[in-house]
Design an enzyme around this catalytic site. Structure first.
Site, PDB file in Angstrom:
ATOM      1  N   ASP A   1      11.736 -41.608   7.490  1.00 42.19           N
ATOM      2  CA  ASP A   1      10.721 -42.668   7.509  1.00 42.19           C
ATOM      3  C   ASP A   1      10.955 -43.693   6.395  1.00 42.19           C
ATOM      4  OD1 ASP A   1       8.449 -43.941   8.519  1.00 42.19           O
ATOM      5  OD2 ASP A   1       7.295 -42.091   8.657  1.00 42.19           O
TER       6      ASP A   1
ATOM      7  N   ASP B   1       4.307 -47.572  14.717  1.00 39.15           N
ATOM      8  CA  ASP B   1       4.002 -46.376  15.513  1.00 39.15           C
ATOM      9  C   ASP B   1       3.419 -46.715  16.887  1.00 39.15           C
ATOM     10  OD1 ASP B   1       4.833 -44.979  13.355  1.00 39.15           O
ATOM     11  OD2 ASP B   1       2.925 -43.987  12.948  1.00 39.15           O
TER      12      ASP B   1
END
Ligand SMILES: *[C@@H]1O[C@H](CO)[C@@H](O)[C@H](O)[C@H]1NC(C)=O
Ligand SMILES: *[C@@H]1O[C@H](CO)[C@@H](O)[C@H](O)[C@H]1NC(C)=O
Ligand SMILES: *[C@@H]1O[C@H](CO)[C@@H](O)[C@H](O)[C@H]1NC(C)=O
Ligand SMILES: *[C@@H]1O[C@H](CO)[C@@H](O)[C@H](O)[C@H]1NC(C)=O
Length: 500
Positions: free
Chosen positions: A243, A313
Site C-alpha cells: 500500500d 479503493d
C-alpha cells in the site's frame, strides 16, 4: 475530478466530423476513415489492424485522472520538496527518456525486476478487506479458504487467500526489528495459518505498505524491506499487496503535468526497494503495487511488480464501476502477461449493486484482465452470484495462457456511436477466437448492435458468423452483417464470434 472530465469532453460539441471521435478507430490495415482524433485525443497504435483515439497524455495527469474518493486512502498528488533530487531523469518534451546521468537516490536505487515465476496471469482469489476491514482473524481467513474449496471456486481457478491490513502488532520486535503478528488474531502466527492454506493447495497473500505505517497505522515496510521480505518468505507467503499510506515528505514527488517516465520518481523507488528485497528471497512472490494510480504507474509498473492499482479503493456502487472503467479504458495498452492494471477488489455480495451490475463488475474485470480478488463473506453468495464468479468462459478469457492482452474499445457500427464515458463496446482475442463485449451504461434496457466487419480482430469480410453467448455457454445462431440484442440496464453481454 468530475469537472476535469467535463472540461475534456466539452470541446467535442463543436467538433468537425472529419476527425475520429474518442475511443474510436483512427487507423490500421484496411482503415479508410480519418487518421486524426478530435482535440485532446491522440491516435494511438494498438496493433497492425487497429489504432484508436485515446485521451492525449498531456490532458491526463496522474492526479486529475485517477482521483479517488477513498476516505482511507487519500491520494492527492504528492507535493513539492524533492523534485530537484531527480530532475536528471526528466524526459524531453517528446516523451522519450533523456540520457542524462542520474543523480540523487535514483542513481543508486535497485533496478531488478519482478519474478517471472509468478504473476503471468492476473491473480484470482479472495481478500479479507472489503468484507471485514480490520476485524480479521485466522478463523475468518481459514473459513474463506475452506469456502473457496467447498463452493467450487478453487476448481474454477481461484488460488489466492489474502490477508489485508491490521494483521500485526503496533510495534516491531525491538531486537529483531521484525513485524510481529497479532497473537490475539493469529494465535498460530501467520506461518501457522499459511501452512493450513497451503494444505488446501491454495496460496497465501499478505499486506504491507511503502511508507512508515500502513493505512491503519500498523508498521510499514519503508526502510525495512529486506527484513520484511525475508520474514514473509520464511512464512511461506506467495503474494504481497503493498500500500501507499504514510509516505515521509522527502519520499514524495513534485507534480509534473508532462507524460514523464516516473520509473525514477521517489514513488517508484519506494516500490523498487521492495521488488529488490523480494528478488533476493528463495520463493517467488507475486507483487501487487497498491499505488492508487499515482505516479503514472502504468508506465513503469511491469518493471517493478505484476499488477498495479489504477485508483483509490472500490466501493459497492455503480458509480465506482463506471469511474474505474472510464479510467482503465485509457490504459489497456499497458496490460499483457506479467502486467495488469488493477481495478481493485470485488464487491459482488456486498450489497448496493443490482445483479446486472454484479455481472458487469465481473465481466469487465475479466475482459480487462484485472486481478480478481473476491471481497465478501463467500458463504453468503447465492447461486446466481456463484454462477457469475465461476463462469467458465469469462474466466478462460481472463486466465488465457496464450494471449495476454485485454479486450479494447472499438467502434461498433459505421454510423459510429455517440462517445460514452466509459466506452460500451470492447473486442479482444483469446485462444478460442474473437470476443465482443457490450456494456449497457444506460439506466434502461437498450438494443445494442455491432457490425462484424468493424470488429478489429475479425478478418475484414462479409461472411456469416456464429455468435456464442459466453454467459450461457451456448450458440445463439448464425448471423451476417451485424448482430443486435437487447441489454438490460447496467448489464454486460459477452460473445465469442466465429466465422461460420
Ligand atoms: C523479539 O524476538 C526475539 C527473537 O525471536 C524474542 O526472543 C523476543 O522475545 C522478542 N521480543 C519481544 C518483545 O517480543
Ligand atoms: C529520506 O530520508 C531518509 C532518512 O534520512 C533517507 O534514508 C532517504 O534516502 C530519503 N529519501 C529520499 C528520496 O531522498
Ligand atoms: C459468514 O456467513 C456465514 C453464513 O451466513 C456466517 O455463519 C458466518 O458467521 C459469517 N462469517 C463472518 C466472519 O461474519
Ligand atoms: C441473488 O441475489 C441477487 C441480488 O444480489 C438477486 O438479484 C438474485 O435473484 C439472487 N439469486 C437467487 C437465486 O436468489
Amino acid at each position: 475530478m468530475i469537472s476535469s472530465q467535463i472540461l475534456i469532453f466539452a470541446p467535442l460539441l463543436a467538433v468537425v466530423c472529419a476527425q475520429s471521435q474518442p475511443w474510436t478507430q483512427c487507423g490500421g490495415i484496411g482503415w479508410t476513415g480519418s487518421a486524426t482524433c478530435v482535440s485532446g485525443w491522440l491516435c494511438t497504435y494498438q496493433n497492425d489492424y487497429y489504432s484508436q483515439c485515446l485521451q492525449a497524455a498531456s490532458s491526463v495527469s496522474s492526479s486529475s485522472n485517477v482521483a479517488t474518493s477513498s476516505p482511507a486512502h487519500s491520494s492527492s498528488p504528492a507535493t513539492t520538496s524533492s523534485a530537484a533530487s531527480h530532475t536528471s531523469s526528466a524526459v524531453s518534451s517528446s516523451g522519450a527518456s533523456s540520457t542524462a546521468t542520474l543523480t540523487g537516490i535514483a542513481a543508486t536505487a535497485p533496478t531488478v525486476g519482478p519474478s517471472r515465476d509468478t504473476g503471468k496471469l492476473p491473480a484470482l482469489g479472495w481478500n479479507a478487506w472489503n468484507a471485514y476491514g480490520c476485524a480479521i482473524s485466522s478463523d475468518i481467513i481459514l473459513a474463506a479458504a475452506n469456502d473457496i474449496v467447498s463452493l467450487g471456486l478453487q476448481a474454477a481457478g481461484y488460488q489466492y487467500v489474502n490477508i489485508d491490513d491490521c494483521w500485526a502488532e503496533m510495534q516491531r520486535n525491538s531486537t529483531t526489528q521484525r513485524i510481529v503478528p497479532d497473537p490475539s488474531k493469529f494465535p498460530d502466527g501467520i506461518d501457522g495459518l499459511v501452512t493450513q492454506i497451503h494444505a488446501l493447495e491454495l496460496k497465501a497473500g499478505i499486506y504491507s505498505d511503502a511508507g512508515t505505517a500502513t493505512c491503519a497505522g500498523f508498521p510499514g515496510s519503508l526502510g525495512y524491506e529486506a527484513i520484511d521480505a525475508a520474514t514473509f518468505t520464511e512464512w511461506g507467503i506467495d503474494y504481497l499487496k503493498y500500500d501507499n499510506c504514510n509516505v515521509p515528505a522527502n519520499w514524495t514527488d513534485a507534480y509534473t503535468p508532462q507524460d514523464n517516465d516516473w520509473y525514477d520518481s521517489n514513488s517508484a523507488i519506494r516500490y523498487r526497494q521492495m521488488t529488490a528485497a523480494l528478488a533476493a528471497q528463495s520463493r517467488p512472490v507475486q507483487f501487487s503495487l497498491c499505488i492508487w494510480g499515482d505516479a503514472n504507474v502504468w508506465q513503469w509498473g511491469s518493471r517493478v511488480g505484476h499488477s498495479w492499482r489504477m485508483s483509490g479503493d472500490s466501493t459497492p456502487s455503480w458509480g465506482y464501476i463506471t469511474q474505474i472503467l472510464t479510467t482503465n479504458a485509457q490504459y489497456l495498452s499497458y496490460v499483457d502477461f506479467y502486467a495488469h492494471n488493477d481495478m481493485d477488489m470485488m464487491e459482488i455480495g456486498n450489497g448496493g449493486l443490482t445483479i446486472e451490475e454484479q455481472r458487469t463488475h465481473f465481466a469487465a474485470w475479466c475482459f480487462m484482465k484485472s486481478p480478481i480478488l473476491l471481497g465478501t463473506n463467500l458463504s453468503n453468495l447465492n447461486s446466481t452470484q456463484l454462477a457469475i464468479v465461476t463462469n467458465p468462459e469469462l474466466l478462460a478469457f481472463h486466465q488465457d495462457a496464450t494471449i495476454g492482452t485485454p479486450a479494447m474499445p472499438f467502434t461498433p457500427t459505421s454510423s459510429g456511436a455517440a462517445p460514452t464515458s466509459p466506452p460500451q463496446y470492447f473486442a479482444g482475442m483469446s485462444a478460442k477466437g474473437v470476443h465482443v463485449f457490450m456494456i449497457n451504461t444506460a439506466s434502461n434496457a437498450e438494443t445494442m448492435s455491432f457490425t462484424f466487419s468493424l470488429v478489429p480482430e475479425l478478418a475484414v469480410g462479409s461472411g456469416s458468423y456464429v455468435v456464442h453467448d459466453m454467459w450461457a455457454g451456448e450458440d445463439l445462431g448464425t448471423f451476417s452483417g451485424s448482430y443486435s440484442t437487447s441489454v438490460a440496464a447496467h448489464d454486460t453481454v459477452a460473445f465469442l464470434v466465429t466465422p461460420a
